[in-house]
Design a protein around this motif. Structure first.
Motif, PDB file in Angstrom:
ATOM      1  N   TYR A  67       0.849  -1.189   0.000  1.00  0.00           N
ATOM      2  CA  TYR A  67       0.000   0.000   0.000  1.00  0.00           C
ATOM      3  C   TYR A  67       0.887   1.241   0.000  1.00  0.00           C
ATOM      4  N   TYR A 206     -14.120   6.274  -4.226  1.00  0.00           N
ATOM      5  CA  TYR A 206     -13.280   5.260  -4.869  1.00  0.00           C
ATOM      6  C   TYR A 206     -13.285   4.011  -3.995  1.00  0.00           C
ATOM      7  N   HIS A 209     -13.021   3.985  -0.128  1.00  0.00           N
ATOM      8  CA  HIS A 209     -14.046   4.673   0.653  1.00  0.00           C
ATOM      9  C   HIS A 209     -15.383   3.987   0.398  1.00  0.00           C
ATOM     10  N   LYS A 312      -7.688   9.613  -5.042  1.00  0.00           N
ATOM     11  CA  LYS A 312      -8.845  10.329  -5.586  1.00  0.00           C
ATOM     12  C   LYS A 312      -8.764  10.501  -7.094  1.00  0.00           C
ATOM     13  N   LYS A 377       4.803  25.645  -1.752  1.00  0.00           N
ATOM     14  CA  LYS A 377       6.066  24.962  -2.046  1.00  0.00           C
ATOM     15  C   LYS A 377       6.506  25.219  -3.493  1.00  0.00           C
TER      16      LYS A 377
END
Ligand code: DWN
Ligand code: ZN
Length: 398
Positions: A67, A206, A209, A312, A377
């Motif tokens: 994962y 997805y 979830h 996502k 950033k």
């Protein structure tokens, strides 16, 4: 019609994203024939109003090895978990020898902060890869019994971005009944359906979830399994979440925040199918707008890259048909994703250094939930004339 995973009443489907891959399974270029697809569709239970996926991925497919997600990739998320720990240390872990357990602890930032303060802590995590003391298992009665026999009852059981992905919630609550101290609390945080509807952030839907919680649905869930929802708190992280606090019945007075949220949910029609059908129409509009914009920019010769190979973005790219023809690569800081392809859409993932080499004209911000952190950033990108494309709450360029 499929039955609700909690109360067995029929689920009414309101959106079908059709064939979608596993959002965290990034194939190598030679492995495309091994990709797994399933029908990603969502509906609402007619009785308990819990919004959930219609079809789930079989567990042997869902819990694949390696994962790749690390919450520590975001400094904002690290701070969030440190603050969560400090809050527990001040409010819940104040007894003589407190004990805190986290289900699905990812990088272990919250538990490590508790540990640094001298508090006994344990992760319950099948991968064990947390960097803190871990019990390698899924959380259920068996795991809870072993933990209680070794460490005693828990004052806090915490879970972030985990409970919404657990297909069968009964074993979690049965385990809590075994492990929680009489005045202990179960605290969990997950994406909030109200926020998904408000922002049309449909990419939160997805494989990982399974449930999209509301205060009303979580209240009913807690009661069903012999507990009580006693507090809720809105969180700004990950595009808008709620932190739910659940206790044994009658042990804590429910905070006014619970009743307030229930009233707001009712006023917004969150438990009504028509609200979800209106959401479905906005989802299609966002897809049409985004696809049109990308084609128009490409036709004008613009170079567009993706930023953040998020779980996502799997729904986003596959539902919109965005592939390497529109976006030649996505950059991402996660080493385990680099050199691989995005699930289903097969866009190469490159290290984030590729972003400035040279800067593209546009960057499609798949990690929109970290927009502030990433844009700060990458200030030099805009200074060089680059522009960000966002699609939450609607398609726009900044
Ligand atoms: O619920 C879940 C959330 C918490 O994490 C899981 N089911 C899976 C995962 O979802 P996600 O991949 O959509 O989460 P993020 O946090 O939006 O992913 C951000 C991605 O962007 C990561 O791959 C890291 C990357 N990133 C980056 O390249 N530069 C992130 C930041 C902050 C950055 O500066
Ligand atoms: Zn139900």
């Amino acid at each position: 019609m499929s039955p609700c995973r909690v109360c067995s009443h029929p689920i009414r489907e309101f959106f079908d994203f059709e064939r979608q891959p596993l959002s965290s399974a990034f194939p190598r270029p030679g492995e495309l024939d091994q990709e797994y697809f399933f029908r990603l569709a969502v509906g609402m239970c007619e009785s308990c109003t819990l919004v959930q996926l219609i079809d789930a991925v079989p567990p042997e497919r869902a819990h694949h090895q390696g994962y790749p997600y690390h919450s520590a990739a975001s400094s904002v998320m690290c701070k969030h978990f440190e603050q969560t720990a400090r809050r527990f240390l001040e409010t819940e872990l104040t007894g003589a020898d407190p004990f805190v357990v986290e289900i699905g602890a990812n990088d272990g930032v919250m538990l490590r902060t508790c540990g640094d303060a001298g508090v006994r802590h344990l992760a319950v995590e099948p991968s064990g890869a947390t960097g803190v003391r871990a019990h390698r298992a899924f959380f259920d009665v068996d795991a809870a019994t072993r933990i209680r026999d070794t460490d005693g009852a828990a004052d806090v059981v915490y879970a972030a971005n985990t409970i919404c992905g657990v297909t069968d919630l009964r074993p979690i609550f049965e385990g809590l009944d075994v492990l929680l101290a009489p005045d202990g609390v179960f605290v969990f945080e997950d994406p909030y359906l109200g926020e998904i509807i408000e922002r049309t952030s449909f990419d939160q839907i997805y494989d990982e979830h399974v449930f999209f919680f509301t205060v009303r649905a979580v209240g009913a869930l807690a009661t069903r399994y012999g507990f009580e929802l006693v507090d809720i708190e809105r969180l700004p992280v990950h595009g808008g979440q709620i932190r739910y606090t659940i206790a044994r019945p009658g042990r804590r007075a429910p905070s006014p925040a619970v009743a307030d949220a229930l009233r707001t949910e009712q006023a917004r029609g969150l438990a009504e199918l028509v609200t979800l059908e209106r959401f479905a129409a906005r989802v299609q509009r966002i897809r049409d707008d985004l696809v049109a914009l990308l084609h128009e920019l490409r036709a004008g010769g613009a170079r567009i890259v993706g930023y953040g190979a998020t779980a996502k973005s799997s729904t986003m790219a596959n539902y919109c048909g965005i592939g390497p023809n529109l976006i030649p690569f996505v950059c991402d800081t996660t080493p385990a994703k680099q050199g691989r392809l995005t699930p289903g859409s097969h866009i190469p993932v490159r290290p984030v250094e590729a972003f400035a080499d040279p800067y593209p004209d546009f960057a499609l911000l798949f990690a929109w939930n970290h927009a502030e952190e990433i844009m700060a950033k990458e200030r030099a990108f805009r200074e060089a004339g680059g522009q960000w494309i966002l699609y939450v709450p609607q398609v726009h360029i900044v």
